[in-house]
Design a protein around this motif. Structure first.
Motif, PDB file in Angstrom:
ATOM      1  N   GLY A 160       0.777  -1.234   0.000  1.00  0.00           N
ATOM      2  CA  GLY A 160       0.000   0.000   0.000  1.00  0.00           C
ATOM      3  C   GLY A 160       0.808   1.284   0.000  1.00  0.00           C
ATOM      4  O   GLY A 160       0.275   2.349   0.288  1.00  0.00           O
ATOM      5  N   TYR A 161       2.090   1.202  -0.325  1.00  0.00           N
ATOM      6  CA  TYR A 161       2.912   2.409  -0.373  1.00  0.00           C
ATOM      7  C   TYR A 161       2.562   3.253  -1.597  1.00  0.00           C
ATOM      8  O   TYR A 161       2.210   2.717  -2.649  1.00  0.00           O
ATOM      9  N   ARG A 162       2.693   4.537  -1.457  1.00  0.00           N
ATOM     10  CA  ARG A 162       2.622   5.443  -2.604  1.00  0.00           C
ATOM     11  C   ARG A 162       4.066   5.758  -2.985  1.00  0.00           C
ATOM     12  O   ARG A 162       4.774   6.439  -2.238  1.00  0.00           O
ATOM     13  N   VAL A 163       4.497   5.268  -4.108  1.00  0.00           N
ATOM     14  CA  VAL A 163       5.886   5.416  -4.533  1.00  0.00           C
ATOM     15  C   VAL A 163       6.040   6.766  -5.229  1.00  0.00           C
ATOM     16  O   VAL A 163       5.405   7.024  -6.245  1.00  0.00           O
ATOM     17  N   LEU A 164       6.880   7.624  -4.660  1.00  0.00           N
ATOM     18  CA  LEU A 164       7.082   8.968  -5.201  1.00  0.00           C
ATOM     19  C   LEU A 164       8.257   9.049  -6.161  1.00  0.00           C
ATOM     20  O   LEU A 164       8.219   9.795  -7.126  1.00  0.00           O
ATOM     21  N   LEU A 165       9.320   8.308  -5.866  1.00  0.00           N
ATOM     22  CA  LEU A 165      10.532   8.419  -6.673  1.00  0.00           C
ATOM     23  C   LEU A 165      11.304   7.114  -6.624  1.00  0.00           C
ATOM     24  O   LEU A 165      11.484   6.529  -5.556  1.00  0.00           O
ATOM     25  N   THR A 166      11.744   6.678  -7.792  1.00  0.00           N
ATOM     26  CA  THR A 166      12.731   5.610  -7.871  1.00  0.00           C
ATOM     27  C   THR A 166      13.835   6.118  -8.790  1.00  0.00           C
ATOM     28  O   THR A 166      13.593   6.955  -9.655  1.00  0.00           O
ATOM     29  N   TYR A 167      15.049   5.631  -8.568  1.00  0.00           N
ATOM     30  CA  TYR A 167      16.164   6.119  -9.386  1.00  0.00           C
ATOM     31  C   TYR A 167      17.314   5.134  -9.339  1.00  0.00           C
ATOM     32  O   TYR A 167      17.370   4.250  -8.487  1.00  0.00           O
ATOM     33  N   GLU A 168      18.219   5.301 -10.288  1.00  0.00           N
ATOM     34  CA  GLU A 168      19.482   4.593 -10.233  1.00  0.00           C
ATOM     35  C   GLU A 168      20.604   5.599 -10.418  1.00  0.00           C
ATOM     36  O   GLU A 168      20.392   6.687 -10.969  1.00  0.00           O
TER      37      GLU A 168
END
Length: 195
Positions: free
Chosen positions: A35-43
């Motif tokens: 149930g997380y709201r994912v705001l940012l992913t990156y590498e």
């Protein structure tokens, strides 16, 4: 730096393997299963995914988010992006990184380096005479993570493309891996300064 912000502000942060197939899959699982709201992913290699519409590298949405941030900083705070960034450094610490690679056509060399760090299963405790190791995560086979109670890593392991993360008492984090697509032995080193 994002890990330090997460720790201070109390939001969830996770490491994954490099590559958006891993990053996107984990972001999707965090959303669906937890149930997380994912705001940012990156590498590290300048790949950003902003929001949760498509869990893949997307420069267009990243540009939109950066533009919105720039507008907010200039219009609402009367500041510049450089001043805003300095404010983040003042609060969370300055970070320096040294990332690069060595050309390595002999595929046995990275494995020999990893074996030296493994030290016959007793993993190194110190580098040189003054850099104490606090933890090691070995994503080779069978895998090891000194930060986990059972010693087993939470990330996938691989005998064909192992990766190691070494954390030091001074806050430095060094990661090493052989490229899966090029004759390169890559390193990613980061050190956090105090705010």
């Amino acid at each position: 730096m994002l890990s330090a912000i997460a720790q201070t502000e109390g939001f969830h942060f996770e490491d994954t393997l490099t590559g958006f197939k891993w990053i996107g899959s984990r972001a999707s699982a965090l959303q669906k299963e937890h149930g997380y709201r994912v705001l940012l992913t990156y590498e590290e290699a300048i790949g950003f995914c902003c929001g949760d519409v498509i869990f893949d590298k997307d420069g267009i949405s990243a540009l939109g988010v950066m533009s919105e941030l720039a507008y907010h900083v200039y219009a609402n705070e009367g500041s510049s992006l450089a001043q805003h960034m300095q404010g983040l450094y003042d609060k969370y610490g300055e970070f320096v990184s040294n990332n690069g690679y060595y050309i390595c056509y002999d595929t046995s060399i990275p494995l020999k380096i990893f074996d030296r760090i493994r030290n016959g299963g007793k993993y190194i405790q110190q580098v040189g005479e003054k850099y104490d190791v606090t933890s090691i995560r070995d994503l080779g086979c069978p895998g090891y993570d000194s930060e986990q109670p059972d010693g087993k890593p939470t990330l996938p392991t691989s005998s064909s493309s192992p990766m190691m993360t070494v954390r030091f008492a001074n806050g430095c984090v060094a990661q090493f891996r052989a490229s899966g697509t090029e004759p390169k032995f890559k390193y990613y080193i980061e050190l956090r300064g105090k705010p």
